[in-house]
Design a protein around this motif. Structure first.
Motif, PDB file in Angstrom:
ATOM      1  N   GLY A   1      34.983  -7.319 -13.808  1.00 49.25           N
ATOM      2  CA  GLY A   1      33.926  -8.236 -14.212  1.00 49.25           C
ATOM      3  C   GLY A   1      32.622  -8.006 -13.483  1.00 49.25           C
ATOM      4  O   GLY A   1      32.578  -7.485 -12.366  1.00 49.25           O
ATOM      5  N   THR A   2      31.553  -8.414 -14.134  1.00 47.49           N
ATOM      6  CA  THR A   2      30.218  -8.340 -13.543  1.00 47.49           C
ATOM      7  C   THR A   2      29.326  -9.381 -14.202  1.00 47.49           C
ATOM      8  O   THR A   2      29.555  -9.761 -15.351  1.00 47.49           O
ATOM      9  CB  THR A   2      29.609  -6.933 -13.718  1.00 47.49           C
ATOM     10  OG1 THR A   2      28.326  -6.893 -13.096  1.00 47.49           O
ATOM     11  CG2 THR A   2      29.423  -6.599 -15.190  1.00 47.49           C
ATOM     12  N   GLN A   3      28.343  -9.867 -13.483  1.00 44.60           N
ATOM     13  CA  GLN A   3      27.400 -10.825 -14.038  1.00 44.60           C
ATOM     14  C   GLN A   3      26.128 -10.105 -14.476  1.00 44.60           C
ATOM     15  O   GLN A   3      25.644  -9.207 -13.787  1.00 44.60           O
ATOM     16  CB  GLN A   3      27.051 -11.896 -13.001  1.00 44.60           C
ATOM     17  CG  GLN A   3      28.170 -12.895 -12.750  1.00 44.60           C
ATOM     18  CD  GLN A   3      27.706 -14.063 -11.908  1.00 44.60           C
ATOM     19  OE1 GLN A   3      26.703 -13.984 -11.196  1.00 44.60           O
ATOM     20  NE2 GLN A   3      28.432 -15.166 -11.972  1.00 44.60           N
ATOM     21  N   VAL A   4      25.623 -10.512 -15.629  1.00 45.19           N
ATOM     22  CA  VAL A   4      24.405  -9.904 -16.172  1.00 45.19           C
ATOM     23  C   VAL A   4      23.427 -11.016 -16.522  1.00 45.19           C
ATOM     24  O   VAL A   4      23.783 -11.962 -17.234  1.00 45.19           O
ATOM     25  CB  VAL A   4      24.705  -9.062 -17.433  1.00 45.19           C
ATOM     26  CG1 VAL A   4      23.423  -8.430 -17.968  1.00 45.19           C
ATOM     27  CG2 VAL A   4      25.740  -7.994 -17.137  1.00 45.19           C
ATOM     28  N   GLU A   5      22.212 -10.911 -16.018  1.00 44.27           N
ATOM     29  CA  GLU A   5      21.179 -11.884 -16.374  1.00 44.27           C
ATOM     30  C   GLU A   5      20.547 -11.489 -17.697  1.00 44.27           C
ATOM     31  O   GLU A   5      20.239 -10.322 -17.922  1.00 44.27           O
ATOM     32  CB  GLU A   5      20.098 -11.939 -15.289  1.00 44.27           C
ATOM     33  CG  GLU A   5      20.560 -12.594 -14.006  1.00 44.27           C
ATOM     34  CD  GLU A   5      19.415 -12.817 -13.034  1.00 44.27           C
ATOM     35  OE1 GLU A   5      18.321 -12.272 -13.285  1.00 44.27           O
ATOM     36  OE2 GLU A   5      19.608 -13.537 -12.046  1.00 44.27           O
ATOM     37  N   LEU A   6      20.387 -12.469 -18.575  1.00 43.16           N
ATOM     38  CA  LEU A   6      19.837 -12.184 -19.913  1.00 43.16           C
ATOM     39  C   LEU A   6      18.651 -13.110 -20.169  1.00 43.16           C
ATOM     40  O   LEU A   6      18.756 -14.309 -20.046  1.00 43.16           O
ATOM     41  CB  LEU A   6      20.915 -12.391 -20.975  1.00 43.16           C
ATOM     42  CG  LEU A   6      20.630 -11.794 -22.348  1.00 43.16           C
ATOM     43  CD1 LEU A   6      20.529 -10.288 -22.258  1.00 43.16           C
ATOM     44  CD2 LEU A   6      21.718 -12.190 -23.325  1.00 43.16           C
TER      45      LEU A   6
ATOM     46  N   LEU B   1      22.112  -3.442 -19.149  1.00 43.22           N
ATOM     47  CA  LEU B   1      23.143  -2.600 -18.541  1.00 43.22           C
ATOM     48  C   LEU B   1      22.612  -1.194 -18.251  1.00 43.22           C
ATOM     49  O   LEU B   1      23.024  -0.552 -17.285  1.00 43.22           O
ATOM     50  CB  LEU B   1      24.372  -2.527 -19.445  1.00 43.22           C
ATOM     51  CG  LEU B   1      25.160  -3.831 -19.621  1.00 43.22           C
ATOM     52  CD1 LEU B   1      26.289  -3.656 -20.628  1.00 43.22           C
ATOM     53  CD2 LEU B   1      25.728  -4.294 -18.280  1.00 43.22           C
ATOM     54  N   GLN B   2      21.710  -0.711 -19.108  1.00 45.76           N
ATOM     55  CA  GLN B   2      21.180   0.640 -18.914  1.00 45.76           C
ATOM     56  C   GLN B   2      20.234   0.717 -17.731  1.00 45.76           C
ATOM     57  O   GLN B   2      20.062   1.783 -17.130  1.00 45.76           O
ATOM     58  CB  GLN B   2      20.456   1.113 -20.183  1.00 45.76           C
ATOM     59  CG  GLN B   2      21.320   1.205 -21.421  1.00 45.76           C
ATOM     60  CD  GLN B   2      22.669   1.848 -21.152  1.00 45.76           C
ATOM     61  OE1 GLN B   2      22.760   2.943 -20.639  1.00 45.76           O
ATOM     62  NE2 GLN B   2      23.734   1.137 -21.519  1.00 45.76           N
ATOM     63  N   GLN B   3      19.609  -0.415 -17.372  1.00 46.06           N
ATOM     64  CA  GLN B   3      18.646  -0.401 -16.271  1.00 46.06           C
ATOM     65  C   GLN B   3      19.295   0.003 -14.949  1.00 46.06           C
ATOM     66  O   GLN B   3      18.671   0.630 -14.098  1.00 46.06           O
ATOM     67  CB  GLN B   3      17.990  -1.784 -16.130  1.00 46.06           C
ATOM     68  CG  GLN B   3      17.051  -2.131 -17.281  1.00 46.06           C
ATOM     69  CD  GLN B   3      16.509  -3.539 -17.165  1.00 46.06           C
ATOM     70  OE1 GLN B   3      16.847  -4.287 -16.240  1.00 46.06           O
ATOM     71  NE2 GLN B   3      15.663  -3.927 -18.113  1.00 46.06           N
TER      72      GLN B   3
ATOM     73  N   PHE C   1      37.458   5.337 -19.155  1.00 47.76           N
ATOM     74  CA  PHE C   1      36.417   4.323 -18.986  1.00 47.76           C
ATOM     75  C   PHE C   1      35.630   4.221 -20.291  1.00 47.76           C
ATOM     76  O   PHE C   1      34.993   5.192 -20.708  1.00 47.76           O
ATOM     77  CB  PHE C   1      35.482   4.699 -17.839  1.00 47.76           C
ATOM     78  CG  PHE C   1      36.136   4.670 -16.483  1.00 47.76           C
ATOM     79  CD1 PHE C   1      36.068   3.544 -15.683  1.00 47.76           C
ATOM     80  CD2 PHE C   1      36.852   5.773 -16.031  1.00 47.76           C
ATOM     81  CE1 PHE C   1      36.683   3.517 -14.441  1.00 47.76           C
ATOM     82  CE2 PHE C   1      37.473   5.762 -14.793  1.00 47.76           C
ATOM     83  CZ  PHE C   1      37.390   4.628 -13.992  1.00 47.76           C
ATOM     84  N   MET C   2      35.683   3.058 -20.916  1.00 40.84           N
ATOM     85  CA  MET C   2      34.943   2.853 -22.152  1.00 40.84           C
ATOM     86  C   MET C   2      33.486   2.544 -21.808  1.00 40.84           C
ATOM     87  O   MET C   2      33.200   1.743 -20.915  1.00 40.84           O
ATOM     88  CB  MET C   2      35.562   1.736 -22.973  1.00 40.84           C
ATOM     89  CG  MET C   2      36.994   2.034 -23.391  1.00 40.84           C
ATOM     90  SD  MET C   2      37.611   0.960 -24.699  1.00 40.84           S
ATOM     91  CE  MET C   2      36.657   1.526 -26.105  1.00 40.84           C
ATOM     92  N   THR C   3      32.588   3.204 -22.522  1.00 44.18           N
ATOM     93  CA  THR C   3      31.170   3.082 -22.209  1.00 44.18           C
ATOM     94  C   THR C   3      30.340   3.114 -23.486  1.00 44.18           C
ATOM     95  O   THR C   3      30.751   3.720 -24.486  1.00 44.18           O
ATOM     96  CB  THR C   3      30.727   4.230 -21.273  1.00 44.18           C
ATOM     97  OG1 THR C   3      29.318   4.141 -21.049  1.00 44.18           O
ATOM     98  CG2 THR C   3      31.050   5.590 -21.880  1.00 44.18           C
ATOM     99  N   THR C   4      29.204   2.459 -23.445  1.00 42.44           N
ATOM    100  CA  THR C   4      28.285   2.503 -24.585  1.00 42.44           C
ATOM    101  C   THR C   4      27.259   3.617 -24.435  1.00 42.44           C
ATOM    102  O   THR C   4      26.518   3.904 -25.363  1.00 42.44           O
ATOM    103  CB  THR C   4      27.537   1.156 -24.728  1.00 42.44           C
ATOM    104  OG1 THR C   4      26.859   0.869 -23.502  1.00 42.44           O
ATOM    105  CG2 THR C   4      28.514   0.032 -25.057  1.00 42.44           C
ATOM    106  N   ARG C   5      27.229   4.232 -23.227  1.00 40.71           N
ATOM    107  CA  ARG C   5      26.255   5.301 -22.965  1.00 40.71           C
ATOM    108  C   ARG C   5      26.996   6.526 -22.428  1.00 40.71           C
ATOM    109  O   ARG C   5      27.343   6.565 -21.242  1.00 40.71           O
ATOM    110  CB  ARG C   5      25.214   4.821 -21.953  1.00 40.71           C
ATOM    111  CG  ARG C   5      24.120   5.847 -21.707  1.00 40.71           C
ATOM    112  CD  ARG C   5      23.132   5.341 -20.675  1.00 40.71           C
ATOM    113  NE  ARG C   5      22.183   6.389 -20.311  1.00 40.71           N
ATOM    114  CZ  ARG C   5      21.285   6.265 -19.343  1.00 40.71           C
ATOM    115  NH1 ARG C   5      21.221   5.154 -18.641  1.00 40.71           N
ATOM    116  NH2 ARG C   5      20.454   7.260 -19.061  1.00 40.71           N
TER     117      ARG C   5
END
Length: 631
Positions: A626-631, A459-461, A487-491
């Motif tokens: 929503g969003t898709q994230v590749e892991l 997500l940070q990228q 807006f809730m955020t981790t950063r």
């Protein structure tokens, strides 16, 4: 705080009251050990031959195991390693990981030890109810063999009642726990003393020479007997885990002043009974009891084992909550069962999984003697982990020199390893169960932690620096609408993905925008004065950081009410919208984790509880993007 230095303690009357309450929670597990310890020593798979010398040797081993492991290691030393008053494997791990100058490898190793120790606790949480309640109900067989076919059904009925009661919480019956266990320990002491008077020579077992002589005479067989002797100290680690509820002083005085003497008197009494009647090894605890009091004693023993089980079940709930706050466990539903005690919680998923596992154990093993083969190995391994982490704490945080810390490690690790290695022979006879369960929980916790770390990095990228974004608004930007958008955020220094998606689709921003970061500290509780931090930025933006400890109950709307104390206009909930990102994990062509762990993390992620429920957000004010994230 590394360890307590309080000079002003509770009054004698309040200390006594707290000590009595502690007996109902802290000492339930170790307090029911006399039900089965001596029976397993002389009847288990490595049964010791009944003779006066062997009997005194076993009683001596029990005394010194209780003294070294429980009294010295836990009561005198490890309970001093409190994390702002809280104890337990998670608190000890958090302390150890504060070691200055520790490299990534060392921090990783301590984290792994802590997570694995937490996983082993769940194995103990399954075995303790099954073992203790079974051993209590088996007292009916002593009264008459006709009860034998009904022992397992009665045990399952008692255990089902215990777990079904969990949603009600322990507040309503908690006041009874202390007095019942006070009476239980008193009864243990009286029964033991009555039989000691018939053979006072058993008191000599306190002399460590009898333990040494037992080893010299029996050698390897004596070593294997440690696998049964260790049953006397199972539950000893609980007094550290429950320290936050009662404090170190009450736990120490309850143990040294009442619980330990009563426990050992009972063991001595069982030894005296066996000297008088060797056939009593069949069930020495219940054969101590006069025939006319046998049924009441079975009832009292069942009550004591239910209390012991309640303590370990509550501990599993508490540990799950702490793991969730520290990022080792996905969000699950947590219910608070007391308006006054925030530590009294109920987690439905954990409750029913524990009940299922306990019933499977009882039906699979059928007797406490069979279960004893599975009991002990998880506890002894947990004790070894406690010793290793405590060594790091006394060396790095308490600044003990290498000689002092080395002596600490050597004494306790030798004892812990002796008990653990003696239990290794139990693996094929059932000891595999708690190890497999602990390893399974460890895999889940470690996979979730690793997966969340990788997700955060992904997500940070794609994150945009917040300062640059706010500066761009000065040259024209989206339409601003009335109200507040949170807006809730981790950063805190980046633009949340939810904001970017909102701009992409709705092309508007609220007049006031709050970037909300919830920060979980590695301390149990955060003071209200330190709960929230507010920073006013440009263009109507605010950065708000809410801090919680790993035993706090996150409630974001309640915390946001404090923003007005920091110069921000009050937040009107009916004019406020919460924007959350809802990620969907999709496999990467070059996965960062092995495929099986990736699949496991994706399954856990899909089934985790929502941030809306966890942070107690008003559901009618939440917008998920929503969003898709590749892991």
């Amino acid at each position: 705080m590394v360890h307590s230095n309080n000079t002003v303690g509770p009054s004698k009357s309040s200390l006594a009251a707290i000590s009595v309450a502690a007996m109902g929670v802290v000492y339930g597990d170790i307090g029911t050990s006399p039900l089965y310890t001596m029976k397993e020593v002389f009847n288990g798979p490595h049964a010791v031959a009944v003779s006066p010398d062997n009997l005194l040797g076993i009683l001596s081993l029990i005394f010194w195991a209780l003294t070294i492991t429980v009294s010295l290691k836990y009561v005198m030393f490890i309970t001093r390693a409190d994390n702002r008053g809280e104890g337990g494997i998670m608190a000890l791990t958090s302390l150890a990981m504060r070691t200055r100058g520790a490299g990534p490898g060392m921090l990783w190793l301590m984290s792994v030890l802590g997570i694995f120790g937490a996983g082993l606790f769940y194995g103990d949480a399954v075995i303790t109810p099954a073992m203790s309640v079974l051993s209590a109900v088996e007292g009916l067989e002593v009264a008459t063999p006709m009860f034998k076919p009904y022992v397992v059904p009665i045990t399952i009925a008692v255990l089902c009642g215990l777990f079904i009661f969990q949603p009600r919480g322990t507040a309503s019956v908690g006041a009874l726990f202390g007095p019942i266990m006070l009476f239980w320990f008193g009864t243990l002491g009286v029964l033991g003393l009555w039989n000691i008077l018939k053979h006072p020579a058993v008191i000599a077992a306190i002399n460590p020479w009898y333990a040494v002589h037992f080893f010299l005479e029996n050698r390897s067989h004596a070593y294997l007997a440690l696998g049964a002797v260790v049953l006397a100290i199972t539950g000893g680690e609980a007094l550290y885990a429950d320290m936050g509820h009662f404090g170190r002083r009450s736990i120490k005085w309850a143990w040294l002043g009442y619980v330990f003497p009563c426990l050992y008197l009972n063991y001595l009494g069982q030894g005296a009974l066996i000297l008088d009647n060797p056939a009593a090894v069949k069930n020495p605890f219940f054969m101590l009891v006069p025939n006319e009091l046998l049924y009441p004693m079975v009832g009292l023993a069942t009550a004591a084992t239910v209390i012991a089980s309640q303590a370990v079940i509550s501990g599993a709930f508490s540990l799950t909550s702490q793991a969730m706050q520290l990022g080792y466990c996905p969000r699950v539903q947590v219910k608070f069962t007391s308006e006054r005690e925030k530590g009294q919680i109920y987690i439905p998923n954990i409750n029913w999984l524990l009940l299922l596992a306990v019933i499977v154990l009882v039906l699979g093993f059928k007797s406490s003697s069979n279960l004893a083969s599975a009991y002990g190995i998880a506890v002894t391994l947990t004790m070894m982990i406690d010793t290793l982490l405590a060594f790091v704490v006394v060396r790095a945080l308490w600044n003990w020199n290498w000689l002092q810390a080395g002596l600490f490690l050597a004494l306790f690790l030798v004892v812990d390893f002796a008990f653990f290695s003696a239990n290794l022979v139990k693996i094929l006879d059932g000891g595999w169960f708690p190890l497999a369960l602990g390893l399974g929980v460890f895999t889940l916790l470690a996979t979730w932690k690793r997966g969340r770390t990788l997700l955060y990095e992904r997500l940070q990228q794609d994150s945009i620096p917040l300062d640059s974004f706010i500066t761009s608004l000065q040259y024209g930007g989206p339409h601003r609408v009335e109200g507040t958008g949170i807006f809730m955020t981790t950063r805190p220094d980046g633009v949340p993905r939810a904001m970017l998606h909102n701009l992409l689709h709705n092309k508007v921003l609220h007049q006031r925008v709050i970037l909300l970061n919830v920060n979980m500290e590695d301390i149990p509780h955060v003071d209200d004065a330190e709960r929230i931090g507010v920073e006013q930025l440009r263009e109507g933006f605010y950065r708000v950081i809410v801090n919680y400890g790993f035993k706090d109950d996150p409630n974001v709307p309640l915390a946001l009410e404090q923003c007005s104390k920091h110069g921000m206009a009050p937040i009107e909930m009916m004019e406020t919208s919460f924007f959350l990102g809802r990620e969907t994990i999709v496999p990467n062509r070059v996965p960062a984790m092995p495929l099986w762990r990736q699949i496991l993390f994706m399954w856990m992620f899909r089934n985790a509880g929502t941030a809306t429920d966890f942070f107690k957000l008003p559901t009618n004010r939440v917008v998920e993007l929503g969003t898709q994230v590749e892991l």
